[in-house]
Motif scaffolding. Structure first.
Motif, PDB file in Angstrom:
ATOM      1  N   GLY A   8       0.821  -1.209   0.000  1.00 20.95           N
ATOM      2  CA  GLY A   8       0.000   0.000   0.000  1.00 20.95           C
ATOM      3  C   GLY A   8       0.851   1.253   0.000  1.00 20.95           C
ATOM      4  O   GLY A   8       0.563   2.214  -0.716  1.00 20.95           O
ATOM      5  N   THR A   9       1.936   1.256   0.798  1.00 18.94           N
ATOM      6  CA  THR A   9       2.803   2.431   0.855  1.00 18.94           C
ATOM      7  C   THR A   9       3.475   2.651  -0.486  1.00 18.94           C
ATOM      8  O   THR A   9       3.562   3.778  -0.989  1.00 18.94           O
ATOM      9  N   LEU A  10       3.943   1.565  -1.080  1.00 20.26           N
ATOM     10  CA  LEU A  10       4.621   1.661  -2.372  1.00 20.26           C
ATOM     11  C   LEU A  10       3.681   2.257  -3.424  1.00 20.26           C
ATOM     12  O   LEU A  10       4.009   3.242  -4.098  1.00 20.26           O
ATOM     13  N   VAL A  11       2.495   1.666  -3.541  1.00 20.14           N
ATOM     14  CA  VAL A  11       1.544   2.123  -4.552  1.00 20.14           C
ATOM     15  C   VAL A  11       1.096   3.551  -4.243  1.00 20.14           C
ATOM     16  O   VAL A  11       1.090   4.424  -5.116  1.00 20.14           O
ATOM     17  N   GLY A  12       0.748   3.798  -2.982  1.00 24.56           N
ATOM     18  CA  GLY A  12       0.231   5.114  -2.620  1.00 24.56           C
ATOM     19  C   GLY A  12       1.264   6.202  -2.829  1.00 24.56           C
ATOM     20  O   GLY A  12       0.955   7.272  -3.358  1.00 24.56           O
ATOM     21  N   MET A  13       2.505   5.919  -2.448  1.00 23.01           N
ATOM     22  CA  MET A  13       3.530   6.952  -2.566  1.00 23.01           C
ATOM     23  C   MET A  13       3.881   7.192  -4.023  1.00 23.01           C
ATOM     24  O   MET A  13       4.075   8.332  -4.450  1.00 23.01           O
ATOM     25  N   THR A  14       3.982   6.114  -4.797  1.00 23.97           N
ATOM     26  CA  THR A  14       4.263   6.274  -6.215  1.00 23.97           C
ATOM     27  C   THR A  14       3.166   7.093  -6.878  1.00 23.97           C
ATOM     28  O   THR A  14       3.447   8.057  -7.602  1.00 23.97           O
ATOM     29  N   ALA A  15       1.918   6.728  -6.595  1.00 20.12           N
ATOM     30  CA  ALA A  15       0.806   7.443  -7.221  1.00 20.12           C
ATOM     31  C   ALA A  15       0.807   8.897  -6.790  1.00 20.12           C
ATOM     32  O   ALA A  15       0.637   9.806  -7.610  1.00 20.12           O
ATOM     33  N   GLY A  16       1.032   9.141  -5.504  1.00 19.76           N
ATOM     34  CA  GLY A  16       0.999  10.511  -5.002  1.00 19.76           C
ATOM     35  C   GLY A  16       2.147  11.329  -5.550  1.00 19.76           C
ATOM     36  O   GLY A  16       1.954  12.456  -6.028  1.00 19.76           O
ATOM     37  N   VAL A  34      -6.560   0.941 -10.309  1.00 22.72           N
ATOM     38  CA  VAL A  34      -6.373  -0.430  -9.820  1.00 22.72           C
ATOM     39  C   VAL A  34      -6.733  -0.502  -8.333  1.00 22.72           C
ATOM     40  O   VAL A  34      -7.431  -1.411  -7.877  1.00 22.72           O
ATOM     41  N   THR A  35      -6.275   0.496  -7.588  1.00 22.16           N
ATOM     42  CA  THR A  35      -6.576   0.528  -6.156  1.00 22.16           C
ATOM     43  C   THR A  35      -8.079   0.552  -5.916  1.00 22.16           C
ATOM     44  O   THR A  35      -8.608  -0.192  -5.088  1.00 22.16           O
ATOM     45  N   ASP A  36      -8.757   1.411  -6.663  1.00 18.20           N
ATOM     46  CA  ASP A  36     -10.209   1.516  -6.496  1.00 18.20           C
ATOM     47  C   ASP A  36     -10.896   0.199  -6.829  1.00 18.20           C
ATOM     48  O   ASP A  36     -11.857  -0.197  -6.186  1.00 18.20           O
ATOM     49  N   TRP A  37     -10.376  -0.456  -7.845  1.00 15.99           N
ATOM     50  CA  TRP A  37     -10.970  -1.732  -8.245  1.00 15.99           C
ATOM     51  C   TRP A  37     -10.873  -2.727  -7.090  1.00 15.99           C
ATOM     52  O   TRP A  37     -11.841  -3.387  -6.730  1.00 15.99           O
ATOM     53  N   PHE A  38      -9.701  -2.790  -6.482  1.00 20.67           N
ATOM     54  CA  PHE A  38      -9.523  -3.699  -5.348  1.00 20.67           C
ATOM     55  C   PHE A  38     -10.386  -3.271  -4.164  1.00 20.67           C
ATOM     56  O   PHE A  38     -10.888  -4.093  -3.414  1.00 20.67           O
ATOM     57  N   ALA A  77     -10.165 -12.817  -1.061  1.00 17.82           N
ATOM     58  CA  ALA A  77      -9.198 -13.534  -0.228  1.00 17.82           C
ATOM     59  C   ALA A  77      -9.471 -15.030  -0.239  1.00 17.82           C
ATOM     60  O   ALA A  77      -8.546 -15.845  -0.348  1.00 17.82           O
ATOM     61  N   VAL A  78     -10.748 -15.381  -0.145  1.00 18.28           N
ATOM     62  CA  VAL A  78     -11.106 -16.797  -0.132  1.00 18.28           C
ATOM     63  C   VAL A  78     -10.749 -17.446  -1.464  1.00 18.28           C
ATOM     64  O   VAL A  78     -10.193 -18.551  -1.505  1.00 18.28           O
ATOM     65  N   ALA A  79     -11.039 -16.733  -2.561  1.00 22.15           N
ATOM     66  CA  ALA A  79     -10.728 -17.288  -3.873  1.00 22.15           C
ATOM     67  C   ALA A  79      -9.230 -17.511  -4.005  1.00 22.15           C
ATOM     68  O   ALA A  79      -8.784 -18.563  -4.479  1.00 22.15           O
ATOM     69  N   LEU A  80      -8.425 -16.536  -3.554  1.00 18.31           N
ATOM     70  CA  LEU A  80      -6.969 -16.680  -3.606  1.00 18.31           C
ATOM     71  C   LEU A  80      -6.515 -17.869  -2.773  1.00 18.31           C
ATOM     72  O   LEU A  80      -5.718 -18.698  -3.212  1.00 18.31           O
ATOM     73  N   ALA A 108      -2.923 -14.123   0.757  1.00 14.77           N
ATOM     74  CA  ALA A 108      -4.320 -13.847   0.408  1.00 14.77           C
ATOM     75  C   ALA A 108      -4.833 -12.630   1.168  1.00 14.77           C
ATOM     76  O   ALA A 108      -5.529 -11.782   0.604  1.00 14.77           O
ATOM     77  N   ILE A 109      -4.487 -12.514   2.444  1.00 12.13           N
ATOM     78  CA  ILE A 109      -4.953 -11.360   3.209  1.00 12.13           C
ATOM     79  C   ILE A 109      -4.194 -10.108   2.796  1.00 12.13           C
ATOM     80  O   ILE A 109      -4.785  -9.047   2.573  1.00 12.13           O
ATOM     81  N   GLY A 110      -2.861 -10.254   2.675  1.00 11.18           N
ATOM     82  CA  GLY A 110      -2.046  -9.096   2.327  1.00 11.18           C
ATOM     83  C   GLY A 110      -2.460  -8.486   0.999  1.00 11.18           C
ATOM     84  O   GLY A 110      -2.503  -7.260   0.846  1.00 11.18           O
ATOM     85  N   LEU A 111      -2.801  -9.324   0.023  1.00  6.46           N
ATOM     86  CA  LEU A 111      -3.136  -8.824  -1.310  1.00  6.46           C
ATOM     87  C   LEU A 111      -4.533  -8.199  -1.358  1.00  6.46           C
ATOM     88  O   LEU A 111      -4.879  -7.556  -2.344  1.00  6.46           O
ATOM     89  N   THR A 112      -5.341  -8.409  -0.323  1.00  4.30           N
ATOM     90  CA  THR A 112      -6.698  -7.874  -0.408  1.00  4.30           C
ATOM     91  C   THR A 112      -6.940  -6.668   0.484  1.00  4.30           C
ATOM     92  O   THR A 112      -7.867  -5.928   0.249  1.00  4.30           O
ATOM     93  N   VAL A 113      -6.113  -6.467   1.523  1.00  5.52           N
ATOM     94  CA  VAL A 113      -6.427  -5.344   2.411  1.00  5.52           C
ATOM     95  C   VAL A 113      -5.548  -4.113   2.192  1.00  5.52           C
ATOM     96  O   VAL A 113      -5.688  -3.136   2.911  1.00  5.52           O
TER      97      VAL A 113
END
Lengths: 327, 322
Positions: free
Chosen positions: A132-140, A160-164, A173-176, A190-195
Motif C-alpha cells: 500500500g505504501t509503495l503504490v500510494g507513494m508512487t501514485a501521489g 487499480v486501487t479503487d478496483w480492489f 481472499a477466499v478465492a486466492l 491472500a490477506i495481504g493482497l486484499t487489504v
C-alpha cells in the motif's frame, strides 16, 4: 517497515530549519535530539489516552503469553493422539476451559492459537502495508510532480486501487486461498493482497499533502531526484500515518485469518483460533450446546482485535491533530 | 451526459477486469482443476481425459478464455464440478433466500446505524456518542461467524438453562403448510441470522452518519434554525440529519462488499440455503467452477451497485451535478 525511517541518515530538513545559527552541535546531533524530544512528546500524549493504554496492556499481555507458550504447554498434548483428557469435558480444575471432541485442553489450544493468529496478522499486515505504501507513494509523488506521463501512471495506479477497494474483500481472499496450495504462507498472501488498497489511498493523500510543502520544493530545486525526495522527505512524513493504519490493519488481518480458517481454506496443520471454531462447528459441538468449545477462541479474537483497534485509534488521534481537536 | 458515460466506462472496465481476474485466477495459478476434482478417488487416465474434454480444459488457454467470456455474455457461468449442473442455474435457485436475508439485514442495519449515528454525531464526546461508538467498535471487532455461533449455542441449542427458542439453521421447516404458516416459520428462522448480520454491519453506518453529521454541524443554516428558536431535537431532525444523510448514500453503497462478506458467513453458520452457503460448499470440495462463477457474480453485483450509487447521487444532490 522500510529502512530509512529510523536510521540516522543525512540531516532531515524540517518546516522550521533556522539555518546554521547555533554553531557547536552538529546538524546530526540536533536532528537526533529533536527526534528524541518528539518521541517523548508522543509518549506523553499517548499516555493520556486511557483506551489506548488499555489496548497496549492487552497486547503486551497476549504477546507475552504467545511467546512463552512453549514453556508451559506440552506440544504433544495438542495432537489428536496425545490428548490428555476425554471428549467434551466441561471446565474443571484440570482443564479450566474444558476439552474438545478429541479431549484436548481448550485453554492450551487457545493459547497456542495466539501464536499462529498473531504471526499471520503481523505478516499479512506487513505485506499489505509495504504494498500500500509503495503504490500510494508512487501514485501521489508522480501525480504531483511527474509530468503528463506521471499523471497517467498515477491515475492508472489509483484505478487499480479503487478496483480492489470495491471488490468484496472476503470473496477475493477466499478465492486466492482456495486456488493456492494450502499453508500459512498462502493465508498471509491472500490477506495481504486484499487489504492493501485502504493504505494506498491514505498514503497517497498524505504524500500529496507533503509534496505541497516548501521543503520538498527546496529539495527539488537543489537537484534531488524522485528517489531522493520520496525516500528522505516524503516517506518519513508518511510513516506516522502509516503506523496508525498498520495497527488497525493487524486487527483486520487477524479477523480475516480466523474467517478464512473458519471457511475451511486455512492451514489444516496448525492450531489457529479460526481453525478451532471451524472444528467446533464441524464436530457438531455448536448445535449440541458445547459452549466452552467455541466461546474462548472467539473471545480471544475479539480481545486481540479490540486491543489493536484501541491502540490504533489512540495513535491516530495523537498523530492527526484534526482528530485531536475533536476529541 | 458525459458524467454518465464516464461512470459507465469505468463500470464496464471494472467488470471486464473482474472477468479476466476471475478466469486467470482459477487457471494460471498452480493446481490442476481435474486433479482437484478427482482428489481422493481412483480414476484412470481415460477418465481424466474425458473430464478435461468435458470442461474444455484440453483447449489452448486463449480459446478457453474466449469461450468463457462469450459464455458470460449469454449468462453461462460454466459447469459446477460438484453438482454437475450449470453454475448459473444453481445461483438462480439460491438467489431468493440470499436477497431476502441480505435485503432485510441491510435495511435494518442501515436504519439502526443511521439513527444511532445521528444521535452520536450530534454531540461528539457526549455520553450517547461514547456509548454508541464503544458498542459499535466492540461488534466490529467480533468475527461475524463467532457471533452467529454464540447465538446458536445459547439461544437455539436448548442446552443449559436457556431453552432452545430458535431453530439452529435452515430457512423453513418442511412440515409447514399454507402461506401464512410458511411466512411465519421463515420469519422465525430469520431472527438469529438477521440479528447477527445487523450487529456486525450496523457499525459502519453509524460511523458514516456520525462523521457526516459532525461535518454538517458548523453550517450556517443550523445557526439560523436555532436563531428561529427551534428546539434542539427539531434542529437535528428537520435540518441537520436530512443534509447529513446525503453523503452517506454513496458510502452505504460503497460498503456493499462488506454485506456480501457478512452474507457468506451468516449463511454458512446458519445453513441458510443461499449463495453464501453455495460458496461455502464449493470451497469445501473444492469446486472451483462454482467458486469462480460466484466470485464473478459477487464482484459484478458490487460493481453494479456502485454504478447505481454514482448515477443516483447527482439526482439527490444538485451540488455535485456536473
Amino acid at each position: 517497515m522500510s529502512a530509512p525511517a529510523g536510521t540516522p541518515g543525512p540531516p532531515e530538513t524540517d518546516d522550521h530549519t533556522g539555518g546554521g545559527t547555533t554553531a557547536p552541535p552538529t546538524p546530526r546531533a540536533l536532528a537526533r535530539r529533536r527526534r528524541r524530544e518528539a518521541l517523548r512528546r508522543f509518549a506523553r500524549e499517548y499516555a493520556r489516552r486511557r483506551a489506548g493504554l488499555v489496548g497496549l496492556a492487552g497486547l503486551l499481555a497476549i504477546g507475552a503469553l504467545a511467546l512463552t507458550a512453549p514453556l508451559f504447554i506440552d506440544q504433544a498434548h495438542l495432537t489428536v493422539t496425545g490428548a490428555p483428557g476425554t471428549a467434551y469435558e466441561p471446565p474443571s480444575a484440570r482443564f479450566p476451559l474444558g476439552t474438545d471432541n478429541f479431549g484436548r485442553s481448550i485453554l492450551d489450544l487457545v493459547v497456542w492459537g495466539a501464536r499462529v493468529s498473531l504471526t499471520v496478522g503481523f505478516l499479512a499486515t506487513a505485506v499489505s502495508v509495504v504494498l500500500g505504501t509503495l503504490v500510494g507513494m508512487t501514485a501521489g509523488h508522480f501525480g504531483a510532480s511527474g509530468g503528463s506521463a506521471g499523471r497517467f501512471v498515477s491515475s492508472a495506479l489509483m484505478r487499480v486501487t479503487d478496483w480492489f477497494l470495491v471488490l468484496p474483500t472476503l470473496v477475493l481472499a477466499v478465492a486466492l486461498a482456495a486456488v493456492l496450495p494450502r499453508g500459512t504462507g498462502t493465508i498471509i498472501i491472500a490477506i495481504g493482497l486484499t487489504v492493501w488498497p485502504a493504505t494506498a489511498r491514505l498514503v497517497r493523500a498524505q504524500t500529496l499533502a507533503v509534496e505541497a510543502r516548501p521543503y520538498v520544493e527546496r529539495a527539488r530545486a537543489l537537484g534531488g531526484g524522485h528517489a531522493h525526495v520520496m525516500l528522505w522527505h516524503v516517506l518519513p512524513n508518511v510513516m506516522p500515518v502509516v503506523l496508525a493504519q498498520t495497527t488497525l490493519l493487524v486487527a483486520t488481518s487477524i479477523i480475516a485469518e480466523s474467517t478464512l480458517a473458519f471457511l475451511g481454506v486455512g492451514d489444516p496443520t496448525t492450531v489457529s483460533w479460526g481453525g478451532i471454531l471451524d472444528a467446533a462447528r464441524n464436530s457438531g459441538a455448536i448445535s449440541s450446546g458445547i459452549w466452552w468449545y467455541m466461546v474462548p477462541p472467539g473471545l480471544a479474537i475479539a480481545v486481540v482485535a479490540l486491543s489493536f483497534t484501541l491502540c490504533g485509534r489512540a495513535l491516530e488521534s495523537v498523530i492527526n491533530p484534526r482528530l485531536r481537536e475533536q476529541r | 451526459m458525459r458524467y454518465v458515460a464516464g461512470r459507465l466506462t469505468i463500470a464496464v472496465a471494472s467488470l471486464a477486469a473482474v472477468v479476466v481476474a476471475g478466469f486467470f485466477l482459477f487457471r494460471i495459478l498452480p493446481g490442476d482443476p481435474v486433479r482437484a476434482m478427482t482428489e481422493g478417488r481412483e480414476v484412470t487416465a481415460e477418465q481424466r481425459e474425458e473430464l478435461r474434454r468435458q470442461f474444455g480444459l484440453d483447449q489452448p488457454l486463449w480459446q478457453q478464455f474466449l469461450d468463457y467470456a462469450s459464455g458470460l455474455l449469454r449468462l453461462d457461468l460454466g459447469m459446477s464440478f460438484q453438482y454437475r449442473e450449470p453454475v448459473a442455474e444453481l445461483i438462480l435457485n439460491r438467489l431468493g433466500p440470499t436477497l431476502l436475508l441480505a435485503g432485510t439485514g441491510t435495511v435494518i442495519a442501515a436504519l439502526l446505524g443511521l439513527f444511532l449515528g445521528s444521535r452520536a454525531g450530534w454531540r461528539p464526546g457526549g455520553r450517547p456518542d461514547r456509548v454508541h461508538t464503544a458498542v459499535a467498535l466492540f461488534f466490529w471487532s467480533v468475527p461475524t461467524f463467532w457471533l452467529g455461533l454464540l447465538l446458536i449455542v445459547f439461544l437455539a441449542s436448548g442446552r443449559g438453562f436457556i431453552p432452545g427458542m430458535f431453530p439452529t439453521g435452515g430457512m423453513v421447516d418442511p412440515r409447514t403448510d399454507g402461506l401464512a404458516d410458511t411466512v411465519l416459520n421463515t420469519a422465525w428462522h430469520m431472527v438469529l441470522p438477521i440479528t447477527t448480520m445487523v450487529a456486525v454491519i450496523y457499525a459502519q453506518y453509524l460511523m458514516i452518519m456520525r462523521s457526516s453529521l459532525m461535518d454538517e454541524k458548523g453550517a450556517d443554516y443550523l445557526t439560523t434554525a436555532r436563531a428561529k428558536g427551534l428546539r434542539d431535537a427539531l434542529v437535528r431532525r428537520r435540518h441537520a440529519v436530512p443534509n447529513a444523510l446525503l453523503p452517506t448514500v454513496t458510502l452505504v453503497f460503497l460498503n456493499l462488499g462488506q454485506v456480501v462478506s457478512g452474507v457468506i458467513l451468516v449463511e454458512t453458520v446458519f445453513s441458510w440455503p443461499g449463495l453464501g452457503q453455495l460458496f461455502y460448499s464449493g470451497l469445501r470440495v473444492p469446486d472451483l467452477g462454482l467458486v469462480q462463477g460466484l466470485f464473478v457474480v459477487f464482484a459484478a453485483s458490487v460493481i453494479l451497485m456502485n454504478l447505481l450509487a454514482d448515477l443516483v447521487y447527482p439526482l439527490l444532490d444538485p451540488r455535485v451535478r456536473p
